[in-house]
Design an enzyme around this catalytic site. Structure first.
Site, mmCIF file in Angstrom:
data_model
loop_
_atom_site.group_PDB
_atom_site.id
_atom_site.type_symbol
_atom_site.label_atom_id
_atom_site.label_comp_id
_atom_site.label_asym_id
_atom_site.label_seq_id
_atom_site.Cartn_x
_atom_site.Cartn_y
_atom_site.Cartn_z
ATOM 1 N NE ARG A 1 -3.978 0.490 1.609
ATOM 2 C CZ ARG A 1 -5.230 0.450 2.045
ATOM 3 N NH1 ARG A 1 -5.552 1.051 3.179
ATOM 4 N NH2 ARG A 1 -6.160 -0.189 1.365
ATOM 5 N NE ARG B 1 -10.013 -5.679 -0.444
ATOM 6 C CZ ARG B 1 -9.319 -4.675 0.086
ATOM 7 N NH1 ARG B 1 -9.947 -3.671 0.663
ATOM 8 N NH2 ARG B 1 -7.998 -4.639 0.011
ATOM 9 C CB CYS C 1 -13.782 0.774 -0.974
ATOM 10 S SG CYS C 1 -13.248 2.469 -0.662
ATOM 11 C CD GLN D 1 -12.900 -2.368 -1.753
ATOM 12 O OE1 GLN D 1 -12.116 -2.255 -0.823
ATOM 13 N NE2 GLN D 1 -14.071 -2.986 -1.626
ATOM 14 C CG HIS E 1 -8.064 -0.053 -3.443
ATOM 15 N ND1 HIS E 1 -7.253 -1.126 -3.105
ATOM 16 C CD2 HIS E 1 -8.844 0.165 -2.343
ATOM 17 C CE1 HIS E 1 -7.528 -1.527 -1.880
ATOM 18 N NE2 HIS E 1 -8.497 -0.769 -1.398
ATOM 19 C CG ASP F 1 -13.379 6.260 -1.957
ATOM 20 O OD1 ASP F 1 -13.423 5.929 -0.756
ATOM 21 O OD2 ASP F 1 -12.309 6.385 -2.589
#
Ligand code: CP
Ligand code: NVA
Length: 309
Positions: A104, A287, A259, A134, A131, A219
């Site tokens: 990350r 996930r 997410c 996700q 991402h 988001d």
């Protein structure tokens, strides 16, 4: 054969995604039955986190442990990465000691440099650009609730940042129609939009985006690293909140995804995220299964038990 990485959604083929989702379903069923497959016995995942995380860390770490492997959390604060050891050197060393590495990163370039110098697969666990992990969870969750997402209409409302970019790439990869409504100045990257051709359409208002949608997604308005812009963003994103009125414009059976983490009262109202159309908890749980399938594939070169690839 060169090392396979998962830096963007384009790193797997359509057939591999079919197998990945099938395998993720098997892993979910196995867990629900209390079975404990040990396909990753004695395999080790390195996890570099330059930013905070709840879901990503837990899903990878718990996911590895559940399959008989283990994961090592590496914070730049506690490693030489944080003291200026070159990314190239860190990648060369770390990749001699683990079987795959998830990162990350603040800067997508760091992820790419690391991957170029790594002997083992590198996984994008969020950067300032995208991402993709996700999206594995989101597409899997949509499929489990409503069947294939191909040909469906998806509305993205909010910041044209990393998650939005991955939705645009997903529209290409999984063949759905994406409509994006982002405030002026917060539109997604032009290159990413242009590459998607007619799969993506940019509109001005949230209402236009959501009209007739099968899936509505948003988001946070201020992502990690943008905390100082928060007050300005709260003003600029006015009108881009997902609320019951807006959901009323979507299909009656439309789903809502986020997410997470979410800010109730900002990008989404509590009645929507906690309401009957929201699948955010399934999405978060997904996930783990989708990433377990991804890690199996990258470490073992196959999706054990999948019949589709
Ligand atoms: N959705 C997501 O990546 O959550 P975390 O930041 O908690 O990992
Ligand atoms: N856009 C958000 C996603 C968090 C999972 C961020 O980058 O902070």
């Amino acid at each position: 054969m060169s090392t396979r990485h998962f830096l963007s959604l384009f790193d797997l083929t359509a057939d591999e995604y079919r197998a990945l989702f099938e395998r993720a379903g098997q892993l979910q069923t196995a867990r629900e039955r209390g079975e404990r497959p040990d396909t990753l016995s004695r395999r080790v995942l390195g996890m570099i986190f330059e930013k905070a995380s709840t879901r990503t860390r837990l899903s990878f770490e718990s996911g590895m442990a559940q399959l008989g492997g283990s994961a090592i959390f590496l914070s730049p604060r506690d490693t030489q990465l944080g003291r200026g050891e070159p990314i190239e050197d860190s990648a060369r060393v770390m990749s001699r000691m683990v079987d795959a590495i998830m990162i990350r990163a603040n800067d997508h370039g760091m992820l790419e440099t690391f991957a170029e110098n790594s002997r083992v697969p590198v996984i994008n666990a969020l950067t300032d650009r995208s991402h993709p992990c996700q999206l594995l969870a989101d597409i899997y969750t949509y499929q489990r609730h409503r069947g294939s997402i191909a040909g469906k209409r998806v509305a993205w409302v909010g910041d044209g940042f990393n998650m939005c970019h991955s939705y645009i790439n997903a529209a290409r990869m999984f063949d759905f129609e994406l409509t994006v409504a982002a405030p002026c100045g917060y539109e997604p990257d032009t290159e990413i939009v242009e590459a998607a051709g007619d799969r993506v359409r940019l509109v001005e208002t949230a209402a236009e985006a959501v009209q007739g949608a099968d899936l509505v997604v948003t988001d946070v308005w201020a992502s990690m690293g943008q905390e100082e812009e928060r007050q300005r963003r709260l003003r600029d994103f006015h009108g881009y909140q997902i609320n019951a009125d807006l959901m009323g414009r979507a299909q009656q059976d439309a789903l809502f995804m986020h997410c997470l983490p979410a800010h109730r009262g900002e990008e989404v109202t509590a009645d929507v995220i906690d309401g009957s159309q929201s699948v955010v908890w399934d999405e978060a749980e997904a996930r783990m299964y989708t990433q377990q399938a991804l890690v199996e594939f990258l470490m073992l070169g196959e999706f054990p038990g999948a019949t589709t690839a």
